[in-house]
Design an enzyme around this catalytic site. Structure first.
Site, short mmCIF file in Angstrom:
data_model
loop_
_atom_site.label_atom_id
_atom_site.label_comp_id
_atom_site.label_asym_id
_atom_site.label_seq_id
_atom_site.Cartn_x
_atom_site.Cartn_y
_atom_site.Cartn_z
N SER A 240 0.96 -1.36 -0.16
CA SER A 240 0.09 -0.38 0.25
C SER A 240 0.89 1.16 0.30
CB SER A 240 -1.25 -0.22 1.24
OG SER A 240 -1.75 1.37 1.13
N ASN B 175 -0.57 4.17 1.53
CA ASN B 175 -1.35 4.86 1.79
C ASN B 175 -0.34 5.34 2.97
OD1 ASN B 175 -3.48 5.53 4.20
ND2 ASN B 175 -5.31 4.82 2.87
N ASP C 155 -7.62 -6.09 3.17
CA ASP C 155 -8.55 -5.63 2.42
C ASP C 155 -9.89 -5.27 3.81
OD1 ASP C 155 -9.96 -5.28 0.54
OD2 ASP C 155 -10.12 -6.53 -0.49
N GLY D 216 -14.58 6.98 4.96
CA GLY D 216 -15.72 6.18 4.76
C GLY D 216 -16.63 5.70 4.91
N TYR D 217 -17.27 5.37 6.10
CA TYR D 217 -18.49 4.79 6.41
C TYR D 217 -18.27 4.95 7.57
CZ TYR D 217 -20.11 2.21 1.89
OH TYR D 217 -20.01 1.18 0.72
N ASP D 218 -17.49 5.84 8.21
CA ASP D 218 -17.46 6.28 9.40
C ASP D 218 -18.09 7.18 10.54
OD1 ASP D 218 -15.24 4.96 9.57
OD2 ASP D 218 -13.41 6.42 10.13
N LYS E 202 -10.47 5.00 18.88
CA LYS E 202 -10.87 4.09 16.69
C LYS E 202 -9.74 2.87 16.28
CE LYS E 202 -11.25 3.74 12.23
NZ LYS E 202 -11.47 4.37 10.77
N HIS F 273 -11.46 -2.60 12.99
CA HIS F 273 -11.60 -3.65 12.98
C HIS F 273 -9.73 -4.26 12.24
CE1 HIS F 273 -13.05 -0.47 10.66
NE2 HIS F 273 -11.97 -0.82 10.27
P1 IMP Z 1 -9.40 -0.64 1.72
O1 IMP Z 1 -9.99 -2.14 1.87
O2 IMP Z 1 -9.06 -0.87 3.57
O3 IMP Z 1 -9.37 -0.23 0.68
O4 IMP Z 1 -10.95 -0.43 1.95
C1 IMP Z 1 -11.92 -0.43 1.32
C2 IMP Z 1 -13.42 0.39 1.53
O5 IMP Z 1 -13.83 -0.07 3.06
C3 IMP Z 1 -13.04 1.73 2.20
O6 IMP Z 1 -13.26 2.77 0.63
C4 IMP Z 1 -13.80 1.74 2.89
O7 IMP Z 1 -15.14 2.49 1.91
C5 IMP Z 1 -14.23 1.09 3.55
N1 IMP Z 1 -13.80 0.90 5.11
C6 IMP Z 1 -12.59 0.00 5.28
N2 IMP Z 1 -12.31 0.79 6.40
C7 IMP Z 1 -13.05 2.18 7.19
C8 IMP Z 1 -12.85 2.56 8.58
O8 IMP Z 1 -11.96 2.26 9.65
N3 IMP Z 1 -14.24 3.71 8.40
C9 IMP Z 1 -15.02 3.49 7.54
N4 IMP Z 1 -14.65 2.91 5.59
C10 IMP Z 1 -13.92 1.79 5.73
#
Ligand code: IMP
Length: 194
Positions: free
Chosen positions: A10, A12, A72, A154-156, A176, A181
């Protein structure tokens, strides 16, 4: 097991920093995809979080020979049979914004009494000789109908973890990370490293 260096699949900066905090006390250096600019973007086209995490970790392990870690995450809503799940990033379509995805989610569960959901993170780790390990972290909670808070992503703003009154977007990032997760999956990985 003796590991000197790990590659995170990643670029990020938040993920890099979070993992660095775990690895530094163990004397393990962290590389990321930023250190390998000729690396390709791995298509996250698998039907499960496990599949995508493994696909990315395998690619980077084969490319660099380094022990490689990838994660993921998906939001799994009970009444939607686990959707958006592996499609969380593109729930409202390719290139959808966080807001568009959240609005679609609220629309899909509008009027439902059962608003239970969970975030689930899968970490894949491919180490020497291609040995593969998976670590899972789950945080259960409830989807509220009006977004609250401006932290996180994201959906936080619509997710209230069980045992809390605030949404993830209202909690301090340290809090958090402790219960999330991703935090839980990373704790399992740290225990594995010893
Ligand atoms: P990724 O696998 O970390 O890229 O997450 C995939 C998608 O899941 C992101 O684009 C967000 O929409 C959602 N997501 C992942 N982690 C979080 C979180 O901690 N809070 C809210 N949304 C999340």
């Amino acid at each position: 097991m003796f590991i000197k260096e790990i590659l995170l699949a990643s670029a990020n900066p938040h993920k890099i920093e979070e993992l660095e905090q775990i690895l530094m006390p163990l004397g393990i250096a962290l590389k990321s995809t930023r250190d390998f600019p000729d690396g390709e973007e791995v298509d996250e086209d698998q039907p499960s979080l496990e599949g995508n995490a493994l696909k990315k970790a395998r690619y980077w392990h084969q490319k660099t020979g380094l022990p490689s870690l990838s994660d993921d995450t998906g939001l799994e809503v009970d009444v939607l049979s686990g959707a958006p799940g592996v499609y969380s990033a593109r729930y409202a379509g390719k290139n959808a914004s966080y807001l568009q995805n959240t609005e679609k989610l609220l629309h899909e569960i509008n009027g439902q009494n059962n608003r239970s959901a969970q975030f689930r993170t899968v970490i894949a780790f491919v180490e020497g000789k291609g040995r593969e390990h998976l670590f899972e972290g789950i945080c259960r909670g409830t989807i509220i109908s009006e977004p609250r808070g401006d932290k996180g992503f994201g959906y936080d703003p619509v997710f209230v973890p069980n045992g809390y009154k605030q949404t993830f977007a209202e909690l301090l990032s340290e809090e958090k990370n402790r219960i999330s997760h991703r935090g839980r999956a990373l704790q399992k990985f740290a225990e594995f490293l010893g």
